[in-house]
Every structure is written in structure tokens, then in C-alpha cells.
Design a protein around this motif. Structure first.
Motif, PDB file in Angstrom:
ATOM      1  N   SER A 185       0.807  -1.211   0.000  1.00 53.24           N
ATOM      2  CA  SER A 185       0.000   0.000   0.000  1.00 53.24           C
ATOM      3  C   SER A 185       0.846   1.270   0.000  1.00 53.24           C
ATOM      4  O   SER A 185       1.809   1.402   0.763  1.00 53.24           O
ATOM      5  CB  SER A 185      -0.924   0.002   1.214  1.00 53.24           C
ATOM      6  OG  SER A 185      -1.765   1.123   1.175  1.00 53.24           O
ATOM      7  N   GLY A 186       0.479   2.194  -0.871  1.00 52.04           N
ATOM      8  CA  GLY A 186       1.172   3.468  -0.960  1.00 52.04           C
ATOM      9  C   GLY A 186       2.453   3.448  -1.765  1.00 52.04           C
ATOM     10  O   GLY A 186       3.072   4.488  -1.983  1.00 52.04           O
ATOM     11  N   LYS A 187       2.865   2.278  -2.218  1.00 54.50           N
ATOM     12  CA  LYS A 187       4.099   2.159  -3.002  1.00 54.50           C
ATOM     13  C   LYS A 187       3.809   2.469  -4.472  1.00 54.50           C
ATOM     14  O   LYS A 187       2.687   2.352  -4.949  1.00 54.50           O
ATOM     15  CB  LYS A 187       4.676   0.745  -2.895  1.00 54.50           C
ATOM     16  CG  LYS A 187       4.927   0.272  -1.475  1.00 54.50           C
ATOM     17  CD  LYS A 187       6.264   0.718  -0.979  1.00 54.50           C
ATOM     18  CE  LYS A 187       6.664   0.054   0.306  1.00 54.50           C
ATOM     19  NZ  LYS A 187       6.133   0.661   1.507  1.00 54.50           N
ATOM     20  N   SER A 188       4.854   2.832  -5.202  1.00 52.40           N
ATOM     21  CA  SER A 188       4.712   3.127  -6.629  1.00 52.40           C
ATOM     22  C   SER A 188       5.557   2.147  -7.439  1.00 52.40           C
ATOM     23  O   SER A 188       6.267   1.306  -6.875  1.00 52.40           O
ATOM     24  CB  SER A 188       5.137   4.567  -6.918  1.00 52.40           C
ATOM     25  OG  SER A 188       6.476   4.758  -6.496  1.00 52.40           O
ATOM     26  N   GLN A 189       5.474   2.275  -8.755  1.00 58.95           N
ATOM     27  CA  GLN A 189       6.204   1.379  -9.642  1.00 58.95           C
ATOM     28  C   GLN A 189       7.698   1.435  -9.331  1.00 58.95           C
ATOM     29  O   GLN A 189       8.239   2.486  -9.020  1.00 58.95           O
ATOM     30  CB  GLN A 189       5.948   1.779 -11.098  1.00 58.95           C
ATOM     31  CG  GLN A 189       6.460   0.766 -12.098  1.00 58.95           C
ATOM     32  CD  GLN A 189       5.923   1.045 -13.495  1.00 58.95           C
ATOM     33  OE1 GLN A 189       4.751   1.327 -13.657  1.00 58.95           O
ATOM     34  NE2 GLN A 189       6.797   0.955 -14.480  1.00 58.95           N
ATOM     35  N   ASN A 190       8.350   0.278  -9.396  1.00 62.33           N
ATOM     36  CA  ASN A 190       9.773   0.071  -9.121  1.00 62.33           C
ATOM     37  C   ASN A 190      10.115   0.098  -7.634  1.00 62.33           C
ATOM     38  O   ASN A 190      11.269  -0.124  -7.272  1.00 62.33           O
ATOM     39  CB  ASN A 190      10.660   1.062  -9.881  1.00 62.33           C
ATOM     40  CG  ASN A 190      10.516   0.898 -11.376  1.00 62.33           C
ATOM     41  OD1 ASN A 190      10.416  -0.218 -11.888  1.00 62.33           O
ATOM     42  ND2 ASN A 190      10.464   2.011 -12.097  1.00 62.33           N
ATOM     43  N   ALA A 191       9.152   0.369  -6.779  1.00 64.59           N
ATOM     44  CA  ALA A 191       9.414   0.367  -5.335  1.00 64.59           C
ATOM     45  C   ALA A 191       9.591  -1.066  -4.853  1.00 64.59           C
ATOM     46  O   ALA A 191       9.042  -2.005  -5.421  1.00 64.59           O
ATOM     47  CB  ALA A 191       8.264   1.032  -4.586  1.00 64.59           C
ATOM     48  N   GLU A 192      10.370  -1.216  -3.799  1.00 58.87           N
ATOM     49  CA  GLU A 192      10.555  -2.525  -3.178  1.00 58.87           C
ATOM     50  C   GLU A 192       9.835  -2.541  -1.839  1.00 58.87           C
ATOM     51  O   GLU A 192       9.681  -1.497  -1.194  1.00 58.87           O
ATOM     52  CB  GLU A 192      12.043  -2.815  -2.967  1.00 58.87           C
ATOM     53  CG  GLU A 192      12.787  -3.143  -4.232  1.00 58.87           C
ATOM     54  CD  GLU A 192      14.208  -3.623  -3.962  1.00 58.87           C
ATOM     55  OE1 GLU A 192      14.698  -3.513  -2.806  1.00 58.87           O
ATOM     56  OE2 GLU A 192      14.833  -4.108  -4.911  1.00 58.87           O
ATOM     57  N   PHE A 193       9.399  -3.721  -1.457  1.00 62.73           N
ATOM     58  CA  PHE A 193       8.786  -3.903  -0.151  1.00 62.73           C
ATOM     59  C   PHE A 193       9.143  -5.290   0.328  1.00 62.73           C
ATOM     60  O   PHE A 193       9.563  -6.151  -0.446  1.00 62.73           O
ATOM     61  CB  PHE A 193       7.259  -3.696  -0.199  1.00 62.73           C
ATOM     62  CG  PHE A 193       6.539  -4.707  -1.038  1.00 62.73           C
ATOM     63  CD1 PHE A 193       5.983  -5.844  -0.460  1.00 62.73           C
ATOM     64  CD2 PHE A 193       6.399  -4.522  -2.403  1.00 62.73           C
ATOM     65  CE1 PHE A 193       5.308  -6.781  -1.234  1.00 62.73           C
ATOM     66  CE2 PHE A 193       5.732  -5.450  -3.187  1.00 62.73           C
ATOM     67  CZ  PHE A 193       5.179  -6.582  -2.600  1.00 62.73           C
ATOM     68  N   SER A 194       8.996  -5.497   1.618  1.00 65.83           N
ATOM     69  CA  SER A 194       9.320  -6.782   2.212  1.00 65.83           C
ATOM     70  C   SER A 194       8.052  -7.419   2.751  1.00 65.83           C
ATOM     71  O   SER A 194       7.245  -6.755   3.401  1.00 65.83           O
ATOM     72  CB  SER A 194      10.332  -6.588   3.332  1.00 65.83           C
ATOM     73  OG  SER A 194      10.732  -7.845   3.841  1.00 65.83           O
ATOM     74  N   PHE A 195       7.875  -8.699   2.457  1.00 61.37           N
ATOM     75  CA  PHE A 195       6.739  -9.446   2.957  1.00 61.37           C
ATOM     76  C   PHE A 195       7.225 -10.836   3.336  1.00 61.37           C
ATOM     77  O   PHE A 195       7.828 -11.533   2.526  1.00 61.37           O
ATOM     78  CB  PHE A 195       5.636  -9.529   1.886  1.00 61.37           C
ATOM     79  CG  PHE A 195       4.440 -10.318   2.323  1.00 61.37           C
ATOM     80  CD1 PHE A 195       3.596  -9.836   3.307  1.00 61.37           C
ATOM     81  CD2 PHE A 195       4.177 -11.555   1.774  1.00 61.37           C
ATOM     82  CE1 PHE A 195       2.499 -10.562   3.727  1.00 61.37           C
ATOM     83  CE2 PHE A 195       3.084 -12.299   2.182  1.00 61.37           C
ATOM     84  CZ  PHE A 195       2.246 -11.806   3.160  1.00 61.37           C
ATOM     85  N   ASN A 196       6.986 -11.239   4.575  1.00 61.82           N
ATOM     86  CA  ASN A 196       7.478 -12.526   5.094  1.00 61.82           C
ATOM     87  C   ASN A 196       8.978 -12.680   4.881  1.00 61.82           C
ATOM     88  O   ASN A 196       9.452 -13.732   4.430  1.00 61.82           O
ATOM     89  CB  ASN A 196       6.726 -13.699   4.464  1.00 61.82           C
ATOM     90  CG  ASN A 196       5.338 -13.867   5.035  1.00 61.82           C
ATOM     91  OD1 ASN A 196       5.006 -13.319   6.078  1.00 61.82           O
ATOM     92  ND2 ASN A 196       4.517 -14.637   4.341  1.00 61.82           N
ATOM     93  N   ASN A 197       9.700 -11.639   5.157  1.00 63.08           N
ATOM     94  CA  ASN A 197      11.160 -11.616   5.021  1.00 63.08           C
ATOM     95  C   ASN A 197      11.637 -11.867   3.593  1.00 63.08           C
ATOM     96  O   ASN A 197      12.776 -12.270   3.379  1.00 63.08           O
ATOM     97  CB  ASN A 197      11.821 -12.612   5.985  1.00 63.08           C
ATOM     98  CG  ASN A 197      11.587 -12.223   7.420  1.00 63.08           C
ATOM     99  OD1 ASN A 197      11.616 -11.039   7.757  1.00 63.08           O
ATOM    100  ND2 ASN A 197      11.352 -13.205   8.266  1.00 63.08           N
ATOM    101  N   ASN A 198      10.764 -11.651   2.609  1.00 63.02           N
ATOM    102  CA  ASN A 198      11.136 -11.747   1.194  1.00 63.02           C
ATOM    103  C   ASN A 198      10.939 -10.385   0.546  1.00 63.02           C
ATOM    104  O   ASN A 198       9.874  -9.792   0.664  1.00 63.02           O
ATOM    105  CB  ASN A 198      10.265 -12.783   0.461  1.00 63.02           C
ATOM    106  CG  ASN A 198      10.546 -14.194   0.916  1.00 63.02           C
ATOM    107  OD1 ASN A 198      11.690 -14.578   1.078  1.00 63.02           O
ATOM    108  ND2 ASN A 198       9.498 -14.954   1.113  1.00 63.02           N
ATOM    109  N   LYS A 199      11.975  -9.927  -0.138  1.00 63.56           N
ATOM    110  CA  LYS A 199      11.852  -8.649  -0.841  1.00 63.56           C
ATOM    111  C   LYS A 199      11.155  -8.885  -2.183  1.00 63.56           C
ATOM    112  O   LYS A 199      11.398  -9.883  -2.859  1.00 63.56           O
ATOM    113  CB  LYS A 199      13.228  -8.035  -1.089  1.00 63.56           C
ATOM    114  CG  LYS A 199      13.819  -7.400   0.134  1.00 63.56           C
ATOM    115  CD  LYS A 199      14.992  -6.533  -0.231  1.00 63.56           C
ATOM    116  CE  LYS A 199      15.610  -5.965   1.005  1.00 63.56           C
ATOM    117  NZ  LYS A 199      15.226  -4.600   1.247  1.00 63.56           N
ATOM    118  N   GLN A 200      10.269  -7.939  -2.500  1.00 61.96           N
ATOM    119  CA  GLN A 200       9.604  -7.963  -3.794  1.00 61.96           C
ATOM    120  C   GLN A 200       9.704  -6.563  -4.388  1.00 61.96           C
ATOM    121  O   GLN A 200       9.779  -5.578  -3.670  1.00 61.96           O
ATOM    122  CB  GLN A 200       8.125  -8.350  -3.670  1.00 61.96           C
ATOM    123  CG  GLN A 200       7.888  -9.777  -3.231  1.00 61.96           C
ATOM    124  CD  GLN A 200       6.429 -10.161  -3.354  1.00 61.96           C
ATOM    125  OE1 GLN A 200       5.791  -9.895  -4.359  1.00 61.96           O
ATOM    126  NE2 GLN A 200       5.907 -10.802  -2.321  1.00 61.96           N
TER     127      GLN A 200
END
Length: 146
Positions: A125-140
Motif C-alpha cells: 500500500s502506498g508504493k509506486s512502480q519500481n518500489a521494493e517492499f518486504s513481505f514474510n522476510n522476502n523482498k519484492q
């Protein structure tokens, strides 16, 4: 990606779930009525269990009806940042942020339809294209947003 076509698939799937739940409720009520007429008060516990099942089905039905109604408010225009109504392609998959529904297939692509309340949607949420985020200790990485 045609978000309006995806939304139609989601609405159809929700309608099928709603129809199925309504049918189950009707069948369960009918069996409860048969129990009442043929067995008398001796089987009150059994009837109460059937009533609890009807209540559980009714809760599921109400949740699906709310979800279907919320789709009417869905913005299908292209998004710049991830939020309700966004179709998001990450390096791990495709996600449509709408209602909690699970996987659908659209043009041979697997799309996971998730609620804004899901941990994954909150992470994006709130992220834009090319942004990275972490979910369950996995970067996407967000590859594209529609």
C-alpha cells in the motif's frame, strides 16, 4: 491488462459463492424443519447444532454480499500508487487489491485477488512502480501498477 474484465470475473465468482451459500442455507433450513417435525423435542441439541451451521453460513453470505457491494465502488482507472482497485505486478506475481477471493485466471495469468486488509496488500500500500517492499522476510519489487 483490462481491469474491468478482471472485475467482471471477480463479480461472477462472488455471485456463484453467494448463490451456493443461499442454496446451502435453504437446504440446511429444510433439514432443520424436517428434524423438528419428525423427531420432537428430544433432539433439541441436534437442532441447535443445525441452527449454528445456518448462522455460520449466514455470516459467510453477508461477508460475500458486502464484498460484492464494495466492488461497485471500485476505481478501475490506472493507479500510480498501490491501493484499493490496483492491479499490481511484482517480480513474484500478479495481485488485484479488491476483496479476499483467492486465485483467478485471466488470459492465462494467475491473479491473486486480495483484500486491502491482507498483510500483503498492507505491505504494498502506498508504493509506486519500481518500489521494493518486504513481505514474510522476502523482498519484492513492484514491476507495474494498473
Amino acid at each position: 491488462m483490462n481491469k474491468s474484465e478482471i472485475l467482471q470475473i471477480i463479480q461472477k465468482k462472488l455471485s456463484e459463492k453467494i448463490d451456493n451459500l443461499e442454496r446451502l442455507i435453504d437446504e440446511t433450513r429444510a433439514s432443520n424443519n424436517e428434524t423438528k417435525s419428525s423427531m420432537g423435542d428430544k433432539y433439541e441439541t441436534s437442532r441447535e447444532m443445525v441452527q449454528q451451521e445456518i448462522n455460520n453460513l449466514q455470516i459467510q453470505l453477508n461477508e460475500n454480499l458486502r464484498a460484492k457491494n464494495s466492488l461497485k465502488l471500485m476505481n478501475i482507472n490506472a493507479h500510480q500508487i498501490v491501493g484499493l482497485g490496483s492491479l499490481v505486478k511484482t517480480d513474484k506475481g500478479l495481485f488485484y487489491i479488491a476483496v479476499s477471493l483467492g486465485e483467478i485466471i485471466f488470459n492465462d495469468d494467475k491473479i491473486f485477488v486480495i483484500s486491502t486488509e491482507s498483510p500483503l496488500a498492507k505491505a504494498m500500500s502506498g508504493k509506486s512502480q519500481n518500489a521494493e517492499f518486504s513481505f514474510n522476510n522476502n523482498k519484492q519489487q513492484i514491476v507495474k501498477i494498473w
